[in-house]
Design an enzyme around this catalytic site. Structure first.
Site, mmCIF file in Angstrom:
data_model
loop_
_atom_site.group_PDB
_atom_site.id
_atom_site.type_symbol
_atom_site.label_atom_id
_atom_site.label_comp_id
_atom_site.label_asym_id
_atom_site.label_seq_id
_atom_site.Cartn_x
_atom_site.Cartn_y
_atom_site.Cartn_z
ATOM 1 N N GLU F 34 0.856 -1.195 0.000
ATOM 2 C CA GLU F 34 0.000 0.000 0.000
ATOM 3 C C GLU F 34 0.890 1.242 0.000
ATOM 4 O O GLU F 34 1.891 1.299 0.714
ATOM 5 C CB GLU F 34 -0.823 -0.025 1.301
ATOM 6 C CG GLU F 34 -1.860 1.060 1.446
ATOM 7 C CD GLU F 34 -2.502 1.025 2.837
ATOM 8 O OE1 GLU F 34 -1.845 0.569 3.790
ATOM 9 O OE2 GLU F 34 -3.655 1.455 2.958
ATOM 10 N N HIS F 36 2.598 4.414 0.935
ATOM 11 C CA HIS F 36 2.846 5.053 2.235
ATOM 12 C C HIS F 36 3.592 6.360 2.007
ATOM 13 O O HIS F 36 4.598 6.635 2.672
ATOM 14 C CB HIS F 36 3.640 4.115 3.146
ATOM 15 C CG HIS F 36 2.781 3.173 3.936
ATOM 16 N ND1 HIS F 36 2.165 2.080 3.364
ATOM 17 C CD2 HIS F 36 2.397 3.148 5.254
ATOM 18 C CE1 HIS F 36 1.464 1.429 4.282
ATOM 19 N NE2 HIS F 36 1.584 2.047 5.428
ATOM 20 N N ASP F 45 3.544 -1.988 5.733
ATOM 21 C CA ASP F 45 2.745 -2.824 6.645
ATOM 22 C C ASP F 45 3.277 -4.258 6.706
ATOM 23 O O ASP F 45 3.266 -4.897 7.760
ATOM 24 C CB ASP F 45 1.277 -2.849 6.196
ATOM 25 C CG ASP F 45 0.570 -1.538 6.517
ATOM 26 O OD1 ASP F 45 1.215 -0.606 7.023
ATOM 27 O OD2 ASP F 45 -0.637 -1.444 6.237
ATOM 28 N N HIS F 120 -2.738 -3.760 9.426
ATOM 29 C CA HIS F 120 -3.396 -3.004 8.355
ATOM 30 C C HIS F 120 -4.880 -2.963 8.679
ATOM 31 O O HIS F 120 -5.565 -3.979 8.606
ATOM 32 C CB HIS F 120 -3.112 -3.736 7.036
ATOM 33 C CG HIS F 120 -3.719 -3.136 5.812
ATOM 34 N ND1 HIS F 120 -3.417 -1.879 5.357
ATOM 35 C CD2 HIS F 120 -4.596 -3.656 4.917
ATOM 36 C CE1 HIS F 120 -4.079 -1.642 4.226
ATOM 37 N NE2 HIS F 120 -4.807 -2.717 3.950
ATOM 38 N N GLU F 122 -7.531 -2.221 7.286
ATOM 39 C CA GLU F 122 -8.484 -2.748 6.311
ATOM 40 C C GLU F 122 -8.526 -4.280 6.294
ATOM 41 O O GLU F 122 -9.471 -4.876 5.770
ATOM 42 C CB GLU F 122 -8.156 -2.227 4.902
ATOM 43 C CG GLU F 122 -8.463 -0.753 4.707
ATOM 44 C CD GLU F 122 -7.301 0.160 5.088
ATOM 45 O OE1 GLU F 122 -6.393 -0.285 5.831
ATOM 46 O OE2 GLU F 122 -7.295 1.321 4.636
ATOM 47 N N HIS F 177 -1.782 7.408 8.885
ATOM 48 C CA HIS F 177 -1.306 6.574 7.784
ATOM 49 C C HIS F 177 -0.086 7.237 7.160
ATOM 50 O O HIS F 177 -0.191 8.323 6.597
ATOM 51 C CB HIS F 177 -2.377 6.373 6.724
ATOM 52 C CG HIS F 177 -1.873 5.571 5.568
ATOM 53 N ND1 HIS F 177 -1.703 4.207 5.631
ATOM 54 C CD2 HIS F 177 -1.451 5.930 4.336
ATOM 55 C CE1 HIS F 177 -1.208 3.773 4.488
ATOM 56 N NE2 HIS F 177 -1.046 4.799 3.692
ATOM 57 N N GLU F 182 3.825 6.049 12.146
ATOM 58 C CA GLU F 182 4.250 4.934 11.300
ATOM 59 C C GLU F 182 5.675 5.170 10.771
ATOM 60 O O GLU F 182 6.481 4.246 10.672
ATOM 61 C CB GLU F 182 3.259 4.761 10.143
ATOM 62 C CG GLU F 182 3.035 3.327 9.757
ATOM 63 C CD GLU F 182 1.863 3.174 8.773
ATOM 64 O OE1 GLU F 182 1.677 2.067 8.275
ATOM 65 O OE2 GLU F 182 1.153 4.157 8.487
#
Lengths: 257, 257, 257, 257, 257, 257
Positions: F34, F36, F45, F120, F122, F177, F182
């Protein structure tokens, strides 16, 4: 019949007129049949989404499609868990397919605006997957201007508006299952279905920061209620419900102006 | 709340009591959202199965589960066809999965008696496949005494009881869609949803002895009504409806004595 | 080889010539392997659809694709039920997928006319779902002039033509499984596969107006035959079979002129 | 009828006797409809597996179930590719589901010995997956002594026995599609379906050591034949075919003694 | 970060630049977790495809996508069988869906060149089915210039180059599982993961010319190694590995010039 | 090799010893590919779950299975959305099937303790559905003591421990995010993969309280970063990461004592 917002009660001709001529949005309530303690009915979530959909449809000029009554499996940390008798859930795949099929049909009818109405936390990600797949499907049918709107209950709920009812502070939105807030909404919408004499006396549930499968049911109060009910009242229910309807209305007005 | 036959309105504790202690059967209405001409609402089939289920449940002591509102695709020769705006159907796979999931859940709750309530011809074989798969699934869960009953509307309907309303003879059961018989039932159950001024004047449709895909819509009257409506009346509707309820009650009494 | 109507026996070049140059329709027999009493073979339905397809193809100039030998699960009220040893059926999903895949392939070849050949009642709705899905699939492949024709055995069968063989009146088409009519057809088509000495002596089965799952096998005669066989004869079989072929031929001539 | 090895031609009673009393193995031919050049019919693989199954069943005392006529998609390097007109294939999922369903049914009948008959290279791994899933399914049904045998055509074929026909050495088994070997087998089994005048004159195809999707059709001879046909003869066909039947017979004798 | 060939290590902006501006091919390693005897690690196939992909990507200017670590079920005749502890496999359907989803995503990103990297024999046909379905899917998304390349390990491996290491002749490519050849490759790529002291002493396995389900594990050496290991060496491993990389590079250069 | 916690690096014998003799839990990292932002790699992730799994396995004595590298579709409000180039996601069905298959395999090996490692957002509900289905599947295989543990990243993260780094208060966990938190974790785990010069200057994204499909990408910063990065540091990253590992360790110690 003409005035009804319920697709169920419309003839196909009247439905067609509203979809095609008036380009009304279709609101699809996605419910759940889930234990809500000894004092609330199993269909609480279904009744709430149906009410949100009807009130919203009246305000924006929309059509409420017949509901998907059943939702995704209750989780311990948000709904008490799917091990309760009475909690009746669909596999993810089934829930997703229902929504994809219906979106495809609404698209075929000529609708281009679909509004999901969902307050059951566990439904969320599956409604999202279904919406994504539905758009993919519809594009393949040659329909590329179909749009799905999914207001987010958690993001809409304005705790400030009900701060007065929580003098010691709001405890936990995530554990708000069949508790003071939800009971209040039902007292407002369907007082005849709330059994005040059966209010449980549970404290706030202590759910550990992990899930297990099969579920560790010992963390869930036997009543199925995850937070205190006491203090629930119609007045607060109205505020919460009106906020939700406003949230749906506002989102529709922005996305489908 | 105690007296309701609607699972929707029961707390999980009351539902559990009826399922476990009283071993009540669960009735699952499987509906359809399908055009029924300009004079009947889209949810006609849903409203009829819901009514059959409620009346039957009261007579036999059963619980009516929230309905599956949407059914299988309308066919030209039995429902006018799935090309009409407003007719909103599921793929076979989706309809089947809904029923299998619910049967699995009812089995988990402790229910052993499930009664399908279906009057939409197009649903029939998919309810049958779902019932077969559900029994297979439940056996794998270790539940081998679960039984599903599916009364057969066509086999129950007793045309003799309404012969008086068809002095020239009953024309065609298979084309009885949104016509005199179904309109009569709706006049009995939901007169407020029947628009008498919009009765179509169509003759009996001439459907050829074959189907085509995509459907040959030219054989279907534009109204969506496959046979004459004139002569529909509440009195006949009551006879037909009572016969259906009796059929369901009788079957339950035999199969779940 | 040139004259054969069987796709099986054609080279790909000859098949291509007929599909592309002559635009011949493809006939797809959908069979069933199902008990047909002690006197008829398990493949009775398969043999009948194969014969209809071949005779029809010769008359209209068509190609018979290799059959789908297996069909959907036999039901008590129409085929005795799927609990019999020897009855060998597919899940609905499997049957549907077979037909969709084949339609997609025929479409890729350049065929635009597909004729389903089916006489097994239990296959009907799944052939319909498959046809609907196939058209949807093909449209997504960019093929929007593909058409599927499904003659309806029940609508074609003309009982008047065989009234002479039923002096006391025709009893029940729906229970006509492995009985006088079907046995007659097999005596006409495959007399060597009919074991006259094993004709059962069953009366007309009394099937209740409901289905149960698992099936209530006590209503089904142990022979698997739902109506009397006696009186079956080749002459009647020819009439019935010719009617069926005529029905397929007529439908093809109308739909694929 | 009694002597037939074809399940199609047996009554259910006779089938049951052989399965239950004699514990005969069931042989399931899995075919393919695939271009085999201008000189061989589309059903070549189907005809060969049907013949292997029948000959084997006669030798071991087995039952040949009706075939799955269609197989998995032809690949350029083994069957010329699935882009040819006439090549008619199933998706992997469909082929797998067919076999799983049938195994489940044979298990329900009481059969415990299932023999797959497959010579189409592309079917292999899907027959394997289906067999694995079928055993898993059957165990869940409580049947844990069901066994599936899948002789491996490639491992059985004994090139030494036909060395005499390849004085310059055998060129390539993997490219043996519609070539000298397969044509010989068809000359032995179905000479009436071999069009000797249409023998192609193609050399051995040069297939690169990679596949592309969509397929790079320029590497495949337009005839669809991947290796020379000349020299094909009935005598060699008999040797190859007998070897195959022996391979099946030997495997059955070892695994189902 | 800029120089890495690993998609994992790139920012989305850099990935986009390479895909869109440089039109680099994406290499997708499809691995397997499968017993490889007591001396090789479970991820042997995964480690090999990852190495092939990285070396190839560096040579051709490509991007290595994160691997699919798990592959299709090990078979007795090629991988010892899926009954071993540690062998961890996916159902065919799952493996296929992974690849289809990823191809759809790469297509959405703007990639048009996808290279499958696979050396696990059992994966082959499922990678092929997935590639076929992916192309079908992508066409429906309106992307019709997407191409998938699948070099074929078996066709690439040049046994002549390693003849020197097999003075008595190469025994069996098909049984080369965890044996001399594969061990050599691992000695070259990951010597620290090869446990020389645990080399098994198994002879060449004698696998019968048929498969059974459940598998007949008695034909498989308890070590899981199907052919002798002795003689494995880094030098031979380098030759084999370089040949494989050359094969992938050559194929890419031809297909994606 | 003996000391490794990576299943990838173990021989099957050593893996078996740990699973059977030591009853070690298996940790399955479920990653995501994904975007980032311009400063973090696509596999962020995946790298984090792999690190959590390895650190945790070392502390509790567990085995880290090879990861599922790809996860569910990024959403605008939590990951920027799935419309970014480079974000590479699976359909829900695919992700679920992967996990179910692997759980079935681990159960077959003899493992009874499976720990999901997922950060993650999702992925969450699909890991849950997969876990529920896996338990259902395993029970059908006769394994009823298999347990899956899924620590909940959101419930574990202790914001108090990093309060010092947010003097003005923590802004929004849900929008965290590719932001300060992170980025800090990546600076601690993989500083070589963080491009400090590319830190975006985005403010906290303003995501409306609803989702739309197709996504309303105008609400998402073009960088893909939903909250400020500035202030990210290794020190904070270590605190957050250690908290996560502690959370996993604690949960394992409670659930698998």
């Amino acid at each position: 019949m003409n005035e009804s917002v319920l697709m169920s009660e419309l003839s196909w001709n009247e439905y067609q007129r509203r979809i095609i001529d008036e380009q009304q949005p279709v609101l699809l309530p996605v419910g759940a049949i889930e234990q809500h303690g000894p004092h609330l009915p199993l269909a609480t979530d279904l009744l709430v989404v149906q009410a949100i959909a009807e009130h919203t449809a009246k305000k924006v000029g929309g059509i409420v499609a017949p509901p998907l009554c059943y939702g995704y499996k209750s989780q311990c940390r948000s709904g008490g868990g799917n091990h309760f008798c009475g909690t009746t859930s669909l596999d993810a795949d089934t829930l997703i397919k229902n929504i994809v099929d219906l979106a495809r049909e609404f698209g075929r009818h000529g609708a281009r605006k679909l509004v999901m109405v969902d307050v059951h936390f566990e439904n969320d990600m599956f409604v999202i997957e279904a919406s994504d797949l539905a758009i993919r499907e519809l594009k393949r049918e040659g329909i590329d201007d179909f749009k799905i709107l999914k207001p987010n209950m958690a993001a809409i709920t304005n705790l400030e508006n009900i701060a007065q009812f929580y003098p010691e502070g709001f405890t936990s939105m995530s554990l708000e299952h069949a508790g003071k807030l939800e009971t209040s909404v039902m007292l407002y919408l369907h007082p005849e279905l709330v059994d005040i004499e059966k209010f449980p006396q549970d404290e706030l549930a202590q759910i550990p920061p992990y899930d297990t499968f099969p579920p560790a049911t010992e963390h869930v109060p036997p009543s199925g209620v995850l937070c205190p009910v006491s203090g629930a009242c119609r007045e607060m229910g109205k505020i919460v419900f009106d906020d939700l309807v406003d949230g749906w209305v506002d989102a529709i007005n922005v996305v489908f102006p």
